[in-house]
Design a protein around this motif. Sequence first.
Motif, mmCIF file in Angstrom:
data_model
loop_
_atom_site.group_PDB
_atom_site.id
_atom_site.type_symbol
_atom_site.label_atom_id
_atom_site.label_comp_id
_atom_site.label_asym_id
_atom_site.label_seq_id
_atom_site.Cartn_x
_atom_site.Cartn_y
_atom_site.Cartn_z
ATOM 1 N N PRO A 135 -14.618 -5.449 3.796
ATOM 2 C CA PRO A 135 -13.431 -5.367 4.671
ATOM 3 C C PRO A 135 -12.115 -5.225 3.919
ATOM 4 N N ILE A 136 -11.964 -5.917 2.790
ATOM 5 C CA ILE A 136 -10.700 -5.844 2.052
ATOM 6 C C ILE A 136 -10.498 -4.453 1.459
ATOM 7 N N LEU A 137 -11.552 -3.938 0.808
ATOM 8 C CA LEU A 137 -11.470 -2.592 0.233
ATOM 9 C C LEU A 137 -11.278 -1.550 1.329
ATOM 10 N N SER A 138 -11.961 -1.749 2.452
ATOM 11 C CA SER A 138 -11.851 -0.822 3.564
ATOM 12 C C SER A 138 -10.425 -0.778 4.100
ATOM 13 N N LYS A 139 -9.805 -1.937 4.204
ATOM 14 C CA LYS A 139 -8.424 -1.991 4.695
ATOM 15 C C LYS A 139 -7.487 -1.293 3.713
ATOM 16 N N SER A 140 -7.737 -1.451 2.421
ATOM 17 C CA SER A 140 -6.909 -0.789 1.414
ATOM 18 C C SER A 140 -7.037 0.729 1.505
ATOM 19 N N ILE A 141 -8.265 1.194 1.724
ATOM 20 C CA ILE A 141 -8.484 2.635 1.869
ATOM 21 C C ILE A 141 -7.744 3.157 3.095
ATOM 22 N N ARG A 143 -5.025 1.898 4.540
ATOM 23 C CA ARG A 143 -3.585 1.926 4.278
ATOM 24 C C ARG A 143 -3.217 3.094 3.375
ATOM 25 N N SER A 144 -4.069 3.382 2.402
ATOM 26 C CA SER A 144 -3.813 4.510 1.507
ATOM 27 C C SER A 144 -3.850 5.828 2.275
ATOM 28 N N ALA A 145 -4.782 5.930 3.231
ATOM 29 C CA ALA A 145 -4.885 7.153 4.029
ATOM 30 C C ALA A 145 -3.619 7.371 4.845
ATOM 31 N N VAL A 146 -3.107 6.305 5.455
ATOM 32 C CA VAL A 146 -1.871 6.415 6.233
ATOM 33 C C VAL A 146 -0.706 6.805 5.327
ATOM 34 N N MET A 147 -0.660 6.235 4.122
ATOM 35 C CA MET A 147 0.399 6.570 3.173
ATOM 36 C C MET A 147 0.324 8.041 2.770
ATOM 37 N N VAL A 148 -0.886 8.535 2.536
ATOM 38 C CA VAL A 148 -1.049 9.947 2.178
ATOM 39 C C VAL A 148 -0.548 10.841 3.308
ATOM 40 N N LEU A 149 -0.888 10.489 4.548
ATOM 41 C CA LEU A 149 -0.431 11.270 5.694
ATOM 42 C C LEU A 149 1.090 11.271 5.790
ATOM 43 N N LEU A 150 1.685 10.114 5.551
ATOM 44 C CA LEU A 150 3.140 10.004 5.631
ATOM 45 C C LEU A 150 3.814 10.831 4.538
ATOM 46 N N VAL A 151 3.321 10.719 3.306
ATOM 47 C CA VAL A 151 3.915 11.454 2.193
ATOM 48 C C VAL A 151 3.774 12.967 2.407
ATOM 49 N N SER A 152 2.596 13.403 2.817
ATOM 50 C CA SER A 152 2.383 14.836 3.013
ATOM 51 C C SER A 152 3.249 15.366 4.148
ATOM 52 N N LEU A 153 3.499 14.512 5.163
ATOM 53 C CA LEU A 153 4.377 14.931 6.252
ATOM 54 C C LEU A 153 5.815 15.061 5.771
ATOM 55 N N LEU A 154 6.287 14.074 5.014
ATOM 56 C CA LEU A 154 7.666 14.087 4.535
ATOM 57 C C LEU A 154 7.920 15.244 3.572
ATOM 58 N N LEU A 155 6.933 15.564 2.748
ATOM 59 C CA LEU A 155 7.093 16.655 1.791
ATOM 60 C C LEU A 155 6.850 18.026 2.425
ATOM 61 N N GLY A 156 5.979 18.059 3.419
ATOM 62 C CA GLY A 156 5.610 19.347 3.992
ATOM 63 C C GLY A 156 6.505 19.823 5.117
ATOM 64 N N LEU A 157 7.061 18.889 5.887
ATOM 65 C CA LEU A 157 7.846 19.282 7.062
ATOM 66 C C LEU A 157 9.077 20.111 6.702
ATOM 67 N N PRO A 158 9.883 19.710 5.695
ATOM 68 C CA PRO A 158 11.037 20.552 5.350
ATOM 69 C C PRO A 158 10.639 21.970 4.933
ATOM 70 N N GLN A 159 9.534 22.095 4.214
ATOM 71 C CA GLN A 159 9.075 23.414 3.809
ATOM 72 C C GLN A 159 8.639 24.241 5.012
ATOM 73 N N LEU A 197 -8.512 14.853 3.997
ATOM 74 C CA LEU A 197 -9.402 13.733 3.690
ATOM 75 C C LEU A 197 -8.912 12.444 4.340
ATOM 76 N N ALA A 198 -7.597 12.224 4.317
ATOM 77 C CA ALA A 198 -7.033 11.030 4.944
ATOM 78 C C ALA A 198 -7.235 11.063 6.451
ATOM 79 N N GLY A 199 -7.058 12.236 7.054
ATOM 80 C CA GLY A 199 -7.279 12.359 8.490
ATOM 81 C C GLY A 199 -8.727 12.105 8.875
ATOM 82 N N ILE A 200 -9.657 12.623 8.068
ATOM 83 C CA ILE A 200 -11.081 12.390 8.317
ATOM 84 C C ILE A 200 -11.407 10.913 8.197
#
Length: 221
Positions: A135-141, A143-159, A197-200
């Motif tokens: 459960p702990i590792l799963s929760k970390s994964i 959170r990382s997936a949500v962070m990846v989605l957020l970063v890719s959105l922030l970097l990709g949207l202006p482009q 991968l994060a979305g999946i």
Amino acid sequence: MFRSYRQWKRRKKVNKVKEGDGHALKPFRFWQPLTRSLFYLKLRNHESEDHVYAVNVHFFSEDNTAELYLNGKHIATSSLPAAFPVPGGVIEVGTTDYGLSRMHYVEDGGQREYVLQPDKRSGEGLRMRFDQRFPILSKSIGRSAVMVLLVSLLLGLPQLVELVTSIPWIHEQIGTFQSPITLPDWANTTLIVAAVLAGIERALLLKNHWLIDMETGYWDN
């Protein structure tokens, strides 16, 4: 009002359901975790008899449908999103570009709902067992997936905005937006792969985060 709207949408989905042809449910194969989803629901009828319902979804299929089985026999099919009437409620099925967004049994009245049990060999079943064992590792994964989605959105949207405003007729109306962020092709490709991968990962746990919908809209353009 919101509840009435949800009930109206549910009735609209129920009206799309077509009668099944009676064919047998095929077993889940080990090579299908990312191309097929299979979930089960055990319900008791008025005669106190237990019956097993199964919902089967093949991704990348041309017809984009969900199939309902009763005790291994095909009884209904519907285009997605779907709502299958069953004793005591409905089974709601929804998808995103990354996988499932809903696979829930909703009781009559809409007060309570439950996620169906995934086949243990499916992607959702494997991810659920990993979540239960680690459960702990799963929760970390997660959170990382949500962070990846957020970063890719922030970097990709202006482009994306710059790309859209460079279209001649849009440029003539509002001008061209100059993105403050310009990434090389390899970085954008990495972002796309990481976002997929994060979305999946989120979809395998039926965690329909709003960022997934934003990412879908971005990368589809």
